[in-house]
Design a protein around this motif. Structure first.
Motif, PDB file in Angstrom:
ATOM      1  N   UNK A 267      47.917  31.070  50.283  1.00 38.04           N
ATOM      2  CA  UNK A 267      48.122  32.221  49.402  1.00 38.04           C
ATOM      3  C   UNK A 267      48.867  31.752  48.142  1.00 38.04           C
ATOM      4  N   UNK A 268      48.193  31.830  46.991  1.00 39.35           N
ATOM      5  CA  UNK A 268      48.777  31.350  45.730  1.00 39.35           C
ATOM      6  C   UNK A 268      48.948  32.513  44.750  1.00 39.35           C
ATOM      7  N   UNK A 269      50.205  32.831  44.420  1.00 39.88           N
ATOM      8  CA  UNK A 269      50.496  33.892  43.445  1.00 39.88           C
ATOM      9  C   UNK A 269      50.296  33.348  42.038  1.00 39.88           C
ATOM     10  N   UNK A 270      49.558  34.089  41.203  1.00 43.60           N
ATOM     11  CA  UNK A 270      49.297  33.604  39.853  1.00 43.60           C
ATOM     12  C   UNK A 270      49.876  34.498  38.755  1.00 43.60           C
ATOM     13  N   UNK A 271      50.268  35.729  39.104  1.00 43.86           N
ATOM     14  CA  UNK A 271      50.888  36.585  38.089  1.00 43.86           C
ATOM     15  C   UNK A 271      51.501  37.804  38.767  1.00 43.86           C
ATOM     16  N   UNK A 272      52.471  38.424  38.070  1.00 50.84           N
ATOM     17  CA  UNK A 272      53.076  39.668  38.532  1.00 50.84           C
ATOM     18  C   UNK A 272      53.023  40.673  37.383  1.00 50.84           C
TER      19      UNK A 272
ATOM     20  N   UNK B  31      49.762  32.844  25.538  1.00 48.41           N
ATOM     21  CA  UNK B  31      50.974  32.139  25.091  1.00 48.41           C
ATOM     22  C   UNK B  31      51.891  31.841  26.271  1.00 48.41           C
ATOM     23  N   UNK B  32      52.067  32.852  27.128  1.00 48.44           N
ATOM     24  CA  UNK B  32      52.921  32.683  28.308  1.00 48.44           C
ATOM     25  C   UNK B  32      52.366  31.589  29.229  1.00 48.44           C
ATOM     26  N   UNK B  33      51.039  31.542  29.346  1.00 40.54           N
ATOM     27  CA  UNK B  33      50.401  30.561  30.217  1.00 40.54           C
ATOM     28  C   UNK B  33      50.638  29.142  29.702  1.00 40.54           C
ATOM     29  N   UNK B  34      50.508  28.955  28.383  1.00 37.19           N
ATOM     30  CA  UNK B  34      50.724  27.634  27.788  1.00 37.19           C
ATOM     31  C   UNK B  34      52.173  27.198  27.991  1.00 37.19           C
ATOM     32  N   UNK B  35      53.117  28.120  27.755  1.00 34.74           N
ATOM     33  CA  UNK B  35      54.535  27.814  27.973  1.00 34.74           C
ATOM     34  C   UNK B  35      54.779  27.455  29.428  1.00 34.74           C
ATOM     35  N   UNK B  36      54.176  28.225  30.325  1.00 35.66           N
ATOM     36  CA  UNK B  36      54.326  28.004  31.761  1.00 35.66           C
ATOM     37  C   UNK B  36      53.820  26.617  32.160  1.00 35.66           C
ATOM     38  N   UNK B  37      52.617  26.256  31.700  1.00 39.70           N
ATOM     39  CA  UNK B  37      52.002  24.989  32.086  1.00 39.70           C
ATOM     40  C   UNK B  37      52.777  23.781  31.564  1.00 39.70           C
ATOM     41  N   UNK B  38      53.458  23.962  30.429  1.00 36.00           N
ATOM     42  CA  UNK B  38      54.173  22.829  29.832  1.00 36.00           C
ATOM     43  C   UNK B  38      55.639  22.758  30.272  1.00 36.00           C
ATOM     44  N   UNK B  39      56.024  23.611  31.212  1.00 34.06           N
ATOM     45  CA  UNK B  39      57.412  23.656  31.682  1.00 34.06           C
ATOM     46  C   UNK B  39      57.546  23.076  33.079  1.00 34.06           C
ATOM     47  N   UNK B  40      58.747  22.617  33.394  1.00 39.00           N
ATOM     48  CA  UNK B  40      59.049  22.170  34.760  1.00 39.00           C
ATOM     49  C   UNK B  40      59.303  23.408  35.614  1.00 39.00           C
ATOM     50  N   UNK B  41      59.252  23.283  36.948  1.00 39.67           N
ATOM     51  CA  UNK B  41      59.548  24.440  37.801  1.00 39.67           C
ATOM     52  C   UNK B  41      60.917  25.069  37.492  1.00 39.67           C
TER      53      UNK B  41
ATOM     54  N   UNK C 119      56.847  34.221  47.435  1.00 43.22           N
ATOM     55  CA  UNK C 119      55.859  34.540  46.392  1.00 43.22           C
ATOM     56  C   UNK C 119      56.285  33.942  45.051  1.00 43.22           C
ATOM     57  N   UNK C 120      57.590  34.002  44.765  1.00 39.38           N
ATOM     58  CA  UNK C 120      58.093  33.393  43.519  1.00 39.38           C
ATOM     59  C   UNK C 120      57.848  31.887  43.542  1.00 39.38           C
ATOM     60  N   UNK C 121      58.110  31.266  44.673  1.00 36.73           N
ATOM     61  CA  UNK C 121      57.921  29.820  44.794  1.00 36.73           C
ATOM     62  C   UNK C 121      56.458  29.459  44.548  1.00 36.73           C
ATOM     63  N   UNK C 122      55.562  30.212  45.150  1.00 32.53           N
ATOM     64  CA  UNK C 122      54.127  29.975  44.968  1.00 32.53           C
ATOM     65  C   UNK C 122      53.753  30.097  43.497  1.00 32.53           C
ATOM     66  N   UNK C 123      54.268  31.128  42.839  1.00 34.88           N
ATOM     67  CA  UNK C 123      53.994  31.351  41.415  1.00 34.88           C
ATOM     68  C   UNK C 123      54.528  30.205  40.554  1.00 34.88           C
ATOM     69  N   UNK C 124      55.716  29.694  40.886  1.00 35.82           N
ATOM     70  CA  UNK C 124      56.343  28.618  40.112  1.00 35.82           C
ATOM     71  C   UNK C 124      55.752  27.250  40.437  1.00 35.82           C
ATOM     72  N   UNK C 125      54.944  27.182  41.492  1.00 36.08           N
ATOM     73  CA  UNK C 125      54.301  25.924  41.851  1.00 36.08           C
ATOM     74  C   UNK C 125      55.157  25.011  42.691  1.00 36.08           C
ATOM     75  N   UNK C 126      56.077  25.598  43.478  1.00 36.95           N
ATOM     76  CA  UNK C 126      56.947  24.795  44.342  1.00 36.95           C
ATOM     77  C   UNK C 126      56.978  25.398  45.746  1.00 36.95           C
ATOM     78  N   UNK C 127      57.533  24.652  46.678  1.00 36.91           N
ATOM     79  CA  UNK C 127      57.734  25.166  48.033  1.00 36.91           C
ATOM     80  C   UNK C 127      58.994  26.032  48.038  1.00 36.91           C
ATOM     81  N   UNK C 128      59.103  26.998  48.968  1.00 37.90           N
ATOM     82  CA  UNK C 128      60.291  27.858  49.015  1.00 37.90           C
ATOM     83  C   UNK C 128      61.608  27.082  49.093  1.00 37.90           C
ATOM     84  N   UNK C 129      61.608  25.961  49.842  1.00 39.20           N
ATOM     85  CA  UNK C 129      62.849  25.187  49.951  1.00 39.20           C
ATOM     86  C   UNK C 129      63.224  24.532  48.613  1.00 39.20           C
TER      87      UNK C 129
END
Length: 195
Positions: free
Chosen positions: A69-74, A140-150, A172-182
């Motif tokens: 399950x991958x969250x992509x937007x809220x 714009x938000x997507x470009x900023x997101x892709x070029x940022x670290x978690x 869900x936040x972790x999935x959206x940010x591209x990291x594991x919950x831990x």
């Protein structure tokens, strides 16, 4: 006293430009529906001719990728949910949309939209301009997101969308940010000790 209709228009600051007759027509649509937390509004693969606008609550956009399950937007208050154009022969959703909280959603059918556009041509222009602005912001938000670290993504959420930090489950936040919950827990801990 006239009812405040700002919750029914994608950009409330433009409400004042509508005539009383236009405001009355918008109000008469009575499109707002309540949904319980956990309700799936739209499923991936579903044909969708309606338009959805979040009046209250949080809607999660997600996809199942290789069983995960991958969250992509809220989507939150005063946001239109980005869907395929209803003008397409088969506007099929590529995502699932779930109410993460109790929500109030304005759902406008294609027929209602066409009726409003034919009665009030200016309404169509304003709605289309609003969608264009939202799409540009989304890009714009997507470009900023892709070029940022978690960690930068998390800081950006804290700054610009704090309601997500407070209301969205950590997994869900972790999935959206591209990291594991831990990993998100470590980011939060690190930031709390430096602030």
């Amino acid at each position: 006293m006239k009812e405040d209709l700002s919750h029914k228009i994608p950009t409330p600051e433009r409400l004042n430009s509508f005539s009383p007759e236009e405001q009355e027509a918008i109000s008469s649509l009575d499109t707002i529906k309540a949904f319980k937390k956990g309700t799936i509004l739209i499923r991936e693969g579903q044909t969708v001719f309606d338009s959805f606008f979040v009046v209250k609550g949080i809607v999660r956009q997600y996809k199942i990728v290789e069983g995960e399950d991958v969250s992509s937007y809220f989507y939150t208050k005063q946001q239109s949910i980005m869907l395929p154009s209803p003008e397409l022969d088969k506007p099929i959703s590529k995502y699932n949309f779930e109410c993460l909280t109790a929500c109030q959603i304005s759902i406008t059918t294609k027929a209602q939209q066409q009726d409003m556009y034919s009665r009030f041509p200016r309404f169509e222009r304003i709605c289309r301009q609003t969608v264009e602005v939202e799409l540009m912001k989304f890009q714009d938000d997507f470009i900023t997101f892709k070029s940022s670290s978690p960690e930068e993504r998390y800081i950006n959420l804290q700054k610009n969308r704090p309601e997500l930090i407070e209301s969205v489950p950590q997994y869900h936040l972790a999935s959206y940010l591209g990291v594991k919950p831990e990993s998100l827990s470590r980011i939060r801990k690190r930031l709390s000790t430096t602030s």
